[in-house]
Design a protein around this motif. Structure first.
Motif, PDB file in Angstrom:
ATOM      1  N   PRO A  75     -45.079 -57.949  55.627  1.00 27.37           N
ATOM      2  CA  PRO A  75     -44.813 -58.552  54.315  1.00 27.37           C
ATOM      3  C   PRO A  75     -45.914 -59.529  53.917  1.00 27.37           C
ATOM      4  CG  PRO A  75     -42.816 -58.531  55.647  1.00 27.37           C
ATOM      5  CD  PRO A  75     -43.940 -58.117  56.543  1.00 27.37           C
ATOM      6  N   THR A  76     -46.371 -60.330  54.873  1.00 25.25           N
ATOM      7  CA  THR A  76     -47.424 -61.308  54.580  1.00 25.25           C
ATOM      8  C   THR A  76     -48.689 -60.598  54.121  1.00 25.25           C
ATOM      9  OG1 THR A  76     -46.572 -62.312  56.575  1.00 25.25           O
ATOM     10  CG2 THR A  76     -48.392 -63.440  55.475  1.00 25.25           C
ATOM     11  N   ILE A  77     -49.031 -59.547  54.872  1.00 24.44           N
ATOM     12  CA  ILE A  77     -50.235 -58.800  54.520  1.00 24.44           C
ATOM     13  C   ILE A  77     -50.069 -58.198  53.131  1.00 24.44           C
ATOM     14  CG2 ILE A  77     -51.632 -56.781  55.103  1.00 24.44           C
ATOM     15  CD1 ILE A  77     -50.729 -57.329  58.070  1.00 24.44           C
ATOM     16  N   MET A  78     -48.853 -57.676  52.886  1.00 20.11           N
ATOM     17  CA  MET A  78     -48.639 -57.008  51.610  1.00 20.11           C
ATOM     18  C   MET A  78     -48.588 -57.976  50.439  1.00 20.11           C
ATOM     19  SD  MET A  78     -46.155 -53.913  52.606  1.00 20.11           S
ATOM     20  CE  MET A  78     -45.986 -53.467  50.896  1.00 20.11           C
ATOM     21  N   ARG A  79     -48.164 -59.202  50.740  1.00 23.00           N
ATOM     22  CA  ARG A  79     -48.100 -60.192  49.670  1.00 23.00           C
ATOM     23  C   ARG A  79     -49.473 -60.424  49.063  1.00 23.00           C
ATOM     24  NH1 ARG A  79     -44.864 -64.702  52.446  1.00 23.00           N
ATOM     25  NH2 ARG A  79     -43.089 -63.346  52.892  1.00 23.00           N
ATOM     26  N   SER A  80     -50.486 -60.256  49.870  1.00 23.84           N
ATOM     27  CA  SER A  80     -51.829 -60.453  49.341  1.00 23.84           C
ATOM     28  C   SER A  80     -52.235 -59.274  48.466  1.00 23.84           C
ATOM     29  CB  SER A  80     -52.829 -60.618  50.495  1.00 23.84           C
ATOM     30  OG  SER A  80     -52.816 -59.467  51.293  1.00 23.84           O
ATOM     31  N   LEU A  81     -51.470 -58.189  48.564  1.00 22.32           N
ATOM     32  CA  LEU A  81     -51.830 -57.004  47.801  1.00 22.32           C
ATOM     33  C   LEU A  81     -50.962 -56.814  46.567  1.00 22.32           C
ATOM     34  CD1 LEU A  81     -52.208 -54.553  50.824  1.00 22.32           C
ATOM     35  CD2 LEU A  81     -54.043 -55.706  49.583  1.00 22.32           C
ATOM     36  N   MET A  82     -49.726 -57.335  46.618  1.00 20.50           N
ATOM     37  CA  MET A  82     -48.836 -57.091  45.489  1.00 20.50           C
ATOM     38  C   MET A  82     -47.906 -58.271  45.240  1.00 20.50           C
ATOM     39  SD  MET A  82     -46.250 -54.377  47.282  1.00 20.50           S
ATOM     40  CE  MET A  82     -47.496 -53.259  47.884  1.00 20.50           C
ATOM     41  N   GLU A  83     -47.057 -58.080  44.280  1.00 20.22           N
ATOM     42  CA  GLU A  83     -46.121 -59.122  43.907  1.00 20.22           C
ATOM     43  C   GLU A  83     -45.241 -59.513  45.087  1.00 20.22           C
ATOM     44  OE1 GLU A  83     -42.771 -59.408  40.576  1.00 20.22           O
ATOM     45  OE2 GLU A  83     -44.403 -58.002  40.115  1.00 20.22           O
ATOM     46  N   ARG A  84     -44.908 -60.781  45.175  1.00 14.29           N
ATOM     47  CA  ARG A  84     -44.204 -61.289  46.333  1.00 14.29           C
ATOM     48  C   ARG A  84     -42.861 -60.601  46.583  1.00 14.29           C
ATOM     49  NH1 ARG A  84     -44.103 -66.560  49.105  1.00 14.29           N
ATOM     50  NH2 ARG A  84     -42.178 -66.519  50.323  1.00 14.29           N
ATOM     51  N   SER A  85     -42.049 -60.472  45.526  1.00 19.39           N
ATOM     52  CA  SER A  85     -40.709 -59.922  45.728  1.00 19.39           C
ATOM     53  C   SER A  85     -40.785 -58.466  46.186  1.00 19.39           C
ATOM     54  CB  SER A  85     -39.892 -60.032  44.445  1.00 19.39           C
ATOM     55  OG  SER A  85     -40.487 -59.231  43.435  1.00 19.39           O
ATOM     56  N   THR A  86     -41.690 -57.717  45.571  1.00 22.57           N
ATOM     57  CA  THR A  86     -41.857 -56.324  45.962  1.00 22.57           C
ATOM     58  C   THR A  86     -42.316 -56.243  47.414  1.00 22.57           C
ATOM     59  OG1 THR A  86     -42.667 -56.000  43.735  1.00 22.57           O
ATOM     60  CG2 THR A  86     -42.872 -54.144  45.243  1.00 22.57           C
ATOM     61  N   ALA A  87     -43.270 -57.083  47.751  1.00 21.94           N
ATOM     62  CA  ALA A  87     -43.825 -57.073  49.102  1.00 21.94           C
ATOM     63  C   ALA A  87     -42.754 -57.420  50.123  1.00 21.94           C
ATOM     64  CB  ALA A  87     -44.982 -58.065  49.204  1.00 21.94           C
ATOM     65  N   ASP A  88     -41.932 -58.420  49.801  1.00 23.57           N
ATOM     66  CA  ASP A  88     -40.893 -58.819  50.745  1.00 23.57           C
ATOM     67  C   ASP A  88     -39.902 -57.692  50.995  1.00 23.57           C
ATOM     68  OD1 ASP A  88     -42.046 -61.201  51.016  1.00 23.57           O
ATOM     69  OD2 ASP A  88     -40.579 -62.369  49.858  1.00 23.57           O
ATOM     70  N   ALA A  89     -39.634 -56.927  49.935  1.00 25.25           N
ATOM     71  CA  ALA A  89     -38.666 -55.857  50.081  1.00 25.25           C
ATOM     72  C   ALA A  89     -39.271 -54.639  50.764  1.00 25.25           C
ATOM     73  CB  ALA A  89     -38.111 -55.467  48.719  1.00 25.25           C
ATOM     74  N   ALA A  90     -40.488 -54.314  50.348  1.00 23.37           N
ATOM     75  CA  ALA A  90     -41.102 -53.088  50.849  1.00 23.37           C
ATOM     76  C   ALA A  90     -41.708 -53.268  52.228  1.00 23.37           C
ATOM     77  CB  ALA A  90     -42.161 -52.593  49.869  1.00 23.37           C
ATOM     78  N   GLY A  91     -42.121 -54.499  52.542  1.00 25.12           N
ATOM     79  CA  GLY A  91     -42.806 -54.759  53.799  1.00 25.12           C
ATOM     80  C   GLY A  91     -42.093 -54.240  55.031  1.00 25.12           C
ATOM     81  N   PRO A  92     -40.846 -54.675  55.246  1.00 24.34           N
ATOM     82  CA  PRO A  92     -40.131 -54.240  56.445  1.00 24.34           C
ATOM     83  C   PRO A  92     -40.001 -52.719  56.510  1.00 24.34           C
ATOM     84  CG  PRO A  92     -38.952 -56.021  55.362  1.00 24.34           C
ATOM     85  CD  PRO A  92     -40.061 -55.618  54.450  1.00 24.34           C
ATOM     86  N   ALA A  93     -39.762 -52.093  55.357  1.00 26.21           N
ATOM     87  CA  ALA A  93     -39.602 -50.644  55.356  1.00 26.21           C
ATOM     88  C   ALA A  93     -40.912 -49.973  55.751  1.00 26.21           C
ATOM     89  CB  ALA A  93     -39.151 -50.169  53.982  1.00 26.21           C
ATOM     90  N   LEU A  94     -42.003 -50.485  55.180  1.00 24.17           N
ATOM     91  CA  LEU A  94     -43.295 -49.906  55.541  1.00 24.17           C
ATOM     92  C   LEU A  94     -43.606 -50.180  57.002  1.00 24.17           C
ATOM     93  CD1 LEU A  94     -45.416 -50.564  52.347  1.00 24.17           C
ATOM     94  CD2 LEU A  94     -44.500 -48.409  53.197  1.00 24.17           C
ATOM     95  N   ALA A  95     -43.193 -51.354  57.467  1.00 18.58           N
ATOM     96  CA  ALA A  95     -43.396 -51.672  58.879  1.00 18.58           C
ATOM     97  C   ALA A  95     -42.644 -50.674  59.747  1.00 18.58           C
ATOM     98  CB  ALA A  95     -42.931 -53.092  59.172  1.00 18.58           C
ATOM     99  N   SER A  96     -41.462 -50.260  59.272  1.00 18.57           N
ATOM    100  CA  SER A  96     -40.696 -49.277  60.025  1.00 18.57           C
ATOM    101  C   SER A  96     -41.432 -47.957  60.133  1.00 18.57           C
ATOM    102  CB  SER A  96     -39.347 -49.007  59.349  1.00 18.57           C
ATOM    103  OG  SER A  96     -38.716 -50.209  59.037  1.00 18.57           O
ATOM    104  N   MET A  97     -42.263 -47.672  59.138  1.00 11.86           N
ATOM    105  CA  MET A  97     -43.008 -46.413  59.163  1.00 11.86           C
ATOM    106  C   MET A  97     -44.163 -46.461  60.158  1.00 11.86           C
ATOM    107  SD  MET A  97     -43.183 -45.752  55.048  1.00 11.86           S
ATOM    108  CE  MET A  97     -44.047 -44.184  55.131  1.00 11.86           C
ATOM    109  N   LEU A  98     -44.557 -47.688  60.480  1.00  5.59           N
ATOM    110  CA  LEU A  98     -45.760 -47.881  61.285  1.00  5.59           C
ATOM    111  C   LEU A  98     -45.740 -47.113  62.605  1.00  5.59           C
ATOM    112  CD1 LEU A  98     -48.161 -49.664  60.505  1.00  5.59           C
ATOM    113  CD2 LEU A  98     -47.302 -51.407  62.068  1.00  5.59           C
ATOM    114  N   ILE A  99     -44.628 -47.250  63.351  1.00  9.72           N
ATOM    115  CA  ILE A  99     -44.606 -46.603  64.665  1.00  9.72           C
ATOM    116  C   ILE A  99     -44.608 -45.082  64.545  1.00  9.72           C
ATOM    117  CG2 ILE A  99     -43.537 -48.451  65.989  1.00  9.72           C
ATOM    118  CD1 ILE A  99     -40.938 -46.733  65.687  1.00  9.72           C
ATOM    119  N   TYR A 100     -44.045 -44.571  63.437  1.00  6.45           N
ATOM    120  CA  TYR A 100     -44.053 -43.112  63.277  1.00  6.45           C
ATOM    121  C   TYR A 100     -45.467 -42.632  62.987  1.00  6.45           C
ATOM    122  CZ  TYR A 100     -39.106 -43.981  63.137  1.00  6.45           C
ATOM    123  OH  TYR A 100     -37.847 -44.391  63.455  1.00  6.45           O
ATOM    124  N   LEU A 101     -46.176 -43.426  62.202  1.00  9.36           N
ATOM    125  CA  LEU A 101     -47.581 -43.104  61.958  1.00  9.36           C
ATOM    126  C   LEU A 101     -48.354 -43.138  63.273  1.00  9.36           C
ATOM    127  CD1 LEU A 101     -48.492 -45.008  58.670  1.00  9.36           C
ATOM    128  CD2 LEU A 101     -48.645 -42.559  59.115  1.00  9.36           C
TER     129      LEU A 101
END
Lengths: 342, 247, 309
Positions: free
Chosen positions: C261-287
């Motif tokens: 989320p922190t990394i993403m906050r630098s890329l996009m709006e805070r609220s979106t980043a906070d919501a999307a961050g954990p989900a994208l993090a969940s994708m990380l191990i599958y990648l």
């Protein structure tokens, strides 16, 4: 041998008087008149229930193409249903309601995505293939959850059904027939493909991939093509599902749905073209009636019907080797004609 | 040009040298037999030639083409056909479908989704012919899983022939056969001799000495002698290493 | 401050990793030796948590909770092996997947009937309720204890498998089950032992996770899927692979969730980043898994050729 073509060395696959063929024909005929029966009974609910059954059947037909004929056990095919559903919901939320665009988007995203996933997954086989397909589906599931602008975890509702030229899908009966025609088309295509030279190699990759390779068949190409085709069918099922429910959510890609699709394929009969339709009817009818049945006997446990469903699935896996449809003879004289069909 | 040339082929499993710098040739029309005690590395060698087992060192040339790095199916498309010591068939298919699968492997455009595979009369005819060569015309529609062991071995050969091979690798075609079945295969191999370059791995000495133009003796992954059958019979080293144990 | 945070997240990752290892060890052994895919392994984890919670509620003793969880899950595993699953070992993976998928639904519903749909409570033992302070860095003692217990079990497994006769048979069985049978060892007995051991370890993971996760029906599935990722990355049938892969997955997943989320906050709006961050993090191990498989289809530490069939 009935129906042998003079120039062919082979018995023709369909025997019209065989129990399997008769059953398939009866089921298709009943499906064709179902809306009329429903309207006679003044019960429109059955139409939307039957639509759902057919959409599940469609997704299972897609899965069956690789599972039943290619031996590829994908535990992640719900992800393509998810993809199809979002290909409707996301454009719809921006006011794009054309069904042609929805389908084009679904297919357009599905093909490259499935090609990539398939290419990686097919580097493995057996158990690793099962697990990696599951993992890819989880990835897409979480991907959908991360779409905060499109409802995130909660999913998003679709304002109206897709517009499709002159077809008025807002009419439940029209939607039903659109789904039925799609299912019949998918059945016909997969039947042709199974009997084709492509299908011969695909079935050989299931039976003995080592031999198929040693003969000179580049089996990876066959497997990947089949995998992508099967994904596309599931994506189309997703487009239809979003139209039926007017909703799309990450749950459409849940791994339990992938599991259910496998249950449907096995229940119908692995390696039969028509099996998924029978499997979908049985599984969804069971899910629909179990709560009612329990309610009538043990009302306290009405909400616990999944317990029985779990046991049912367990015993299907243990005992029902050829599936319900697959257990019906495919030929009249007991001589097994190979690609068994509808 | 030789049909097959291997140069210093090596395969290690862990610390064990399964194939120890094997160099051999199969000339056009020649039947070259490989004999050796159990565990000599015969099947490993065949696997390396077919591309199923990756070689650690050395090279393989088929009809002048270096196939050392080529995947199995491409080697097959060059004309290299093999049979397996343990039958590898599509068990749920009929005998004819198995052979049809082999015929189609040579088809230029097999990536077709539409027409019925059984409606391709030319391919069906070729498949029927291959079955006829091994004397299985009466078994077209028999499911392979129900065939007798000997028939399955014959089917293996029919499939290899159906790919219109330019080089045959036969891995113990007589394995596990009854006397009668063996006799049928041996006369089949005699009829194939001269028409195809053949590398024959076989345990049955009598058959090998009757069929082969040249014999190589493989012991612990190494070829200790290559010569005509008569000279191999006289070779002291071979007798000590191998024939002694057998006789 | 950030070092603090990073260090504690790293430890959280290790803690998740050792829990995953407890699950992966059983699953990968069962796969290696019996070529059996047990999707219901997550259910044993859930059962462990519930058995532990029930014992804890009645006795207020965490030690008894652990005993109940390990013993209970082990017993269920034993019963499953003996009565429900035996016939499936010789079947293909498809039937195994389907049957154990059915068992998941069954166990989830069974738990719901017995304990109800909402989560039940189990707290960390009082002695481990506080935090540990190392030169200004504080970390919950209980989580430390999990890491220590997990590593101890890993060490114990290592000794069992590398140094004992039973372990030798397990290793041999994973490489070539027929050979072990040919040696006159009762392979059925060995199967049961391995299965029950795996179940007991899953139960242990369940009860240890109890105080830090929500003990509820269906808690086994997300963990199961992570565990599957672990044993694939590690190489099927390989205990050593499971160990390293579990730690890697635990750390990658935890750090991803913490910092994405922190990394993403630098890329996009805070609220979106906070919501999307954990989900994208969940994708990380599958990648991560996809990359590992693309490079090494057999996993990082393949056990042997036979187990990857």
């Amino acid at each position: 041998m009935s129906g042998t073509k003079p120039s062919s060395l082979w018995p023709v696959a369909i025997q019209w008087s065989a129990p399997r063929t008769v059953t398939a024909v009866i089921i298709i005929a009943l499906l064709a008149v179902l809306p009329m029966i429903a309207s006679a009974l003044e019960s429109s609910y059955y139409v939307s229930f039957a639509t759902r059954v057919l959409i599940y059947a469609l997704a299972a037909i897609g899965l069956n193409f690789i599972l039943g004929f290619g031996g590829m056990v994908s535990l992640g095919h719900a992800m393509y249903v998810l993809l199809g559903a979002y290909a409707v919901a996301i454009p719809a939320s921006h006011g794009v309601t054309s069904g042609f665009i929805h389908v084009a988007l679904a297919v357009g995203v599905c093909v490259p995505l499935a090609s990539g996933f398939g290419a990686v997954a097919l580097r493995t086989s057996g158990i690793a293939f099962i697990m990696i397909t599951l993992a890819f589906a989880q990835m897409l599931f979480f991907g959908a959850v991360s779409l905060k602008d499109y409802g995130g975890d909660d999913g998003l509702t679709v304002a109206a059904r897709s517009t499709l030229g002159g077809l008025d899908l807002t009419n439940n009966t029209t939607l039903y027939y659109a789904v039925l025609v799609t299912v019949l088309l998918a059945l016909y295509l997969s039947w042709r493909a199974v009997l084709s030279p492509f299908g011969l190699v695909l079935r050989a990759t299931k039976s003995n991939p080592r031999r198929a390779t040693a003969l000179g068949h580049p089996i990876f190409r066959y497997q990947l093509t089949a995998y992508v085709a099967s994904a596309v069918v599931c994506a189309v099922a997703g487009v239809l599902l979003a139209n039926l429910t007017l909703f799309a959510s990450p749950a459409y890609g849940a791994w339990t749905l992938s599991g259910e699709l496998i249950v449907i394929v096995i229940l119908g009969g692995l390696g039969t073209v028509f099996g998924p339709v029978v499997g979908a009817i049985i599984l969804l009818a069971l899910e629909e009636t179990l709560p009612t049945l329990i309610d009538a006997t043990l009302p306290d446990y009405k909400s616990n019907w999944m317990l029985l469903l779990g046991l049912f699935i367990f015993f299907v896996a243990l005992l029902l080797k050829r599936g319900v449809f697959g257990s019906l003879p495919a030929s009249v004289r007991g001589e097994r004609s190979k690609p068994e069909l509808p | 040009m030789s049909a097959l040339v291997t140069h210093a082929l090596v395969k290690r499993f862990g610390g064990v040298l399964a194939t120890d710098h094997v160099s051999l040739t199969v000339e056009p029309g020649e039947l070259h037999a490989i004999i050796g005690p159990n565990g000599a590395g015969k099947s490993t060698l065949i696997g390396q030639l077919a591309g199923e087992i990756a070689s650690d060192e050395g090279s393989v040339r088929v009809l002048g083409v270096d196939v050392s790095r080529m995947p199995t199916h491409q080697r097959a498309q060059l004309g290299l056909a093999r049979t397996y010591q343990v039958t590898q068939l599509a068990k749920e298919f009929t005998a004819l479908d198995n052979v049809l699968l082999a015929v189609n492997a040579r088809a230029a455009h097999n990536f077709r989704f539409w027409g019925n595979a059984h409606d391709d009369d030319a391919a069906m005819q070729k498949a029927a012919t291959a079955l006829a060569i091994v004397g299985m015309s009466h078994l077209h529609h028999a499911e392979v899983g129900t065939l007798a062991h000997g028939e399955q071995r014959q089917l293996e050969i029919a499939m290899a022939l159906a790919t219109e091979p330019k080089l045959l690798l036969l891995d113990e075609p007589l394995a596990g056969m009854s006397q009668g079945e063996s006799a049928a295969i041996i006369s089949l191999l005699k009829s194939l001799k001269g028409r195809y370059p053949i590398l024959l791995v076989e345990h049955d000495m009598e058959a090998v000495f009757a069929l082969a133009d040249r014999v190589s003796v493989l012991v612990y992954g190494r070829i200790i002698a290559t010569d005509t059958p008569d000279r191999i019979r006289e070779n002291a080293e071979v007798r000590a290493a191998y024939l002694g144990d057998e006789a | 401050m950030t070092t603090q945070l990073a260090l504690s997240q790293l430890l959280n990752g290790l803690q998740l990793g050792v829990l995953l290892f407890l699950l992966a060890a059983g699953l990968t052994l069962v796969f290696g030796i019996m070529s059996f895919v047990n999707l219901a392994h997550g259910s044993l984890y859930m059962l462990g948590a519930y058995f532990g919670a029930a014992a804890f509620a009645n006795t207020d003793s965490f030690v008894l909770a652990i005993i109940a969880a390990v013993g209970g899950a082990g017993l269920v595993g034993l019963l499953l092996d003996r009565f429900a699953l035996t016939k499936l070992y010789a079947r293909d993976h498809l039937d195994q997947v389907l049957a154990t998928f059915g068992l998941i639904l069954f166990f989830n519903e069974l738990i719901r009937i017995i304990w109800g749909p909402s989560s039940v409570f189990i707290s960390a033992p009082k002695a481990l309720g506080g935090t540990i302070d190392i030169g200004g860095f504080t970390y919950p003692s209980y989580r430390f204890a999990i890491i220590a217990a997990g590593l101890a079990v890993a060490l114990g497994l290592y000794v069992l498998i590398q140094k004992t006769r039973v372990g030798m048979l397990i290793r041999a069985g994973a490489t070539n089950a027929n050979m072990v049978a040919a040696l006159g060892v009762n392979i059925k007995w060995l199967n049961t032992l391995v299965f029950a051991l795996g179940a007991a370890l899953a139960g242990l993971a369940g009860v240890m996770a109890g105080p830090i996760v929500s003990v509820q029906p269906g808690m086994g599935e997300p963990v199961l899927i992570l565990t599957l990722v672990v044993i694939i990355i590690g190489g099927l049938g390989s205990i050593r692979g499971a160990f390293f892969a579990a730690l890697i997955v635990g750390v990658v997943d935890t750090l991803g969730r913490a910092f994405m989320p922190t990394i993403m906050r630098s890329l996009m709006e805070r609220s979106t980043a906070d919501a999307a961050g954990p989900a994208l993090a969940s994708m990380l191990i599958y990648l991560f898994m996809a990359v590992v498989l693309a490079v090494k289809p057999q996993g990082l530490f393949p056990a042997n050729v036979a187990a990857t069939r």
